[in-house]
Scaffold this motif. Structure first.
Motif, PDB file in Angstrom:
ATOM      1  N   CYS A 128       0.972  -1.340  -0.042  1.00 19.94           N
ATOM      2  CA  CYS A 128       0.062  -0.069   0.028  1.00 19.94           C
ATOM      3  C   CYS A 128       0.740   1.305  -0.126  1.00 19.94           C
ATOM      4  N   GLU A 129       0.098   2.493  -0.110  1.00 21.47           N
ATOM      5  CA  GLU A 129       0.847   3.864  -0.181  1.00 21.47           C
ATOM      6  C   GLU A 129       0.306   4.296   1.279  1.00 21.47           C
ATOM      7  N   THR A 130       1.025   5.029   2.012  1.00 18.20           N
ATOM      8  CA  THR A 130       0.828   5.699   3.115  1.00 18.20           C
ATOM      9  C   THR A 130       1.156   7.133   3.018  1.00 18.20           C
ATOM     10  N   GLN A 131       0.571   8.164   3.830  1.00 20.44           N
ATOM     11  CA  GLN A 131       0.978   9.742   3.650  1.00 20.44           C
ATOM     12  C   GLN A 131       0.342  10.190   5.055  1.00 20.44           C
ATOM     13  N   ASP A 132       1.072  10.545   5.990  1.00 20.11           N
ATOM     14  CA  ASP A 132       0.501  11.210   7.310  1.00 20.11           C
ATOM     15  C   ASP A 132       0.372  12.828   7.046  1.00 20.11           C
ATOM     16  N   HIS A 133      -0.726  13.387   7.613  1.00 21.36           N
ATOM     17  CA  HIS A 133      -0.943  14.727   7.472  1.00 21.36           C
ATOM     18  C   HIS A 133      -1.482  15.152   8.704  1.00 21.36           C
ATOM     19  N   VAL A 134      -1.746  16.370   8.825  1.00 24.01           N
ATOM     20  CA  VAL A 134      -2.608  16.773  10.343  1.00 24.01           C
ATOM     21  C   VAL A 134      -3.942  17.654   9.656  1.00 24.01           C
ATOM     22  N   ALA A 135      -4.954  17.298   9.825  1.00 23.33           N
ATOM     23  CA  ALA A 135      -6.016  17.873   9.462  1.00 23.33           C
ATOM     24  C   ALA A 135      -6.807  18.661  10.411  1.00 23.33           C
ATOM     25  N   ASN A 136      -6.694  19.945  10.592  1.00 25.83           N
ATOM     26  CA  ASN A 136      -7.548  20.855  11.515  1.00 25.83           C
ATOM     27  C   ASN A 136      -6.842  20.317  12.999  1.00 25.83           C
ATOM     28  N   GLY A 137      -5.492  19.937  12.920  1.00 26.37           N
ATOM     29  CA  GLY A 137      -4.797  19.712  14.353  1.00 26.37           C
ATOM     30  C   GLY A 137      -4.776  18.344  14.632  1.00 26.37           C
TER      31      GLY A 137
END
Length: 301
Positions: A48-57
């Motif tokens: 799989c592919e993964t990407q980490d983010h921060v969404a509205n904190g």
């Protein structure tokens, strides 16, 4: 229920879970418990592919099985009694849902007990949903899913979005959802001897800890079964035959149907709480995930 035939694969899974629970003592730290939980369920066998983010904190993680579509989004809320569970423990399940539903999955790392109580996890999920809308994602190309406490949280999210007049996702799939924090349905008594993992006293204690002094079991944002279920998107609820929380799913579907909604209940014979997390061991888990994928694809436009 007397004709339930326990199969060896399920018994092997149960032994794995009990081995972890059996190591915990009163002085076991929450950090150790969370680490054990992650190790119990962790698997990265599927690419799989993964990407980490921060969404509205709020920390989130995109998970996409190879060749899955990017324009469809399944927001996933992990279980763990509002106390454990993570994007690590539910990695394999999210990958499998991405593949089955031909979509990207957005796992939400909402705040947990004992550091955070109701309604903070719900606040986090709503913040992520608003972030997706602000990014231009279409609600008709979005769906919501969750298991156990995360399933109840998903249902509570639908309540909150509807009551705020916010656009709703196209569908929702709830796995062994904990929809009523009163923990007093008949199945907690009638299925107690069948359920090898969960029992009423433990769940009552978790509910009290989650609600604290200010929360109420009757608040639909904590116990979505207690609210008006009219106007919700199409729902699929899956539950194992051996769960004390069986009625949390069965009653939710019945009430949603009485309110004029489209709701399906799948009862999986011989299965335990959130059996879908054991997809490597259980063919029933793999089949259930495929059912979820087919359900989602029927309702995405």
């Amino acid at each position: 229920m007397d004709d339930i035939q326990f199969n060896q694969a399920v018994e092997t899974v149960i032994a794995k879970v009990r081995a972890v629970y059996g190591r915990w003592r009163r002085d076991t730290s929450i950090e150790d418990m969370r680490r054990d939980w992650d190790e119990l369920f962790w698997s990265d066998r599927l690419s799989c592919e993964t990407q980490d983010h921060v969404a509205n904190g709020v920390p989130v993680r995109w998970v996409r099985a190879l060749e899955a579509r990017e324009e469809r989004t399944l927001i996933y809320l992990h279980g763990g009694g509002f106390k454990m569970g993570s994007l690590t423990s539910h990695h394999d399940l999210m990958v499998r849902l991405s593949r089955a539903g031909d979509c990207r999955v957005l796992g939400v790392d909402y705040r947990l007990l004992p550091e955070h109580r109701f309604p903070e996890p719900l606040v986090d999920v709503l913040a992520v949903y608003d972030w997706l809308l602000a990014q231009g994602y279409e609600p008709r190309q979005m769906a919501l899913a969750g298991d156990s406490a995360g399933g109840g949280l998903a249902a509570a999210t639908l309540h909150a979005l509807r009551d705020k007049g916010r656009p709703l996702p196209a569908a929702a799939a709830l796995l062994s959802a904990w929809t009523d924090l009163h923990v007093n349905a008949e199945s907690y008594r009638t299925r107690a001897e069948l359920d090898p993992i969960h029992q009423q006293p433990m769940l009552i204690a978790l509910a009290r800890q989650y609600l604290g002094e200010k929360g109420s079991c009757s608040d639909p944002l904590a116990s979505p079964l207690c609210g008006d279920l009219a106007g919700l998107p199409p729902l699929l609820l899956q539950v194992g035959e051996r769960e004390v929380g069986f009625d949390d799913s069965a009653l939710f579907v019945a009430k949603a149907q009485m309110a004029g909604g489209q709701a399906e209940l799948e009862v999986w014979p011989d299965m335990i709480h959130v059996f879908q997390q054991f997809a490597e061991e259980l063919p029933e888990a793999r089949a259930a995930i495929e059912h979820i994928g087919a359900f989602l694809k029927r309702h995405w436009i």
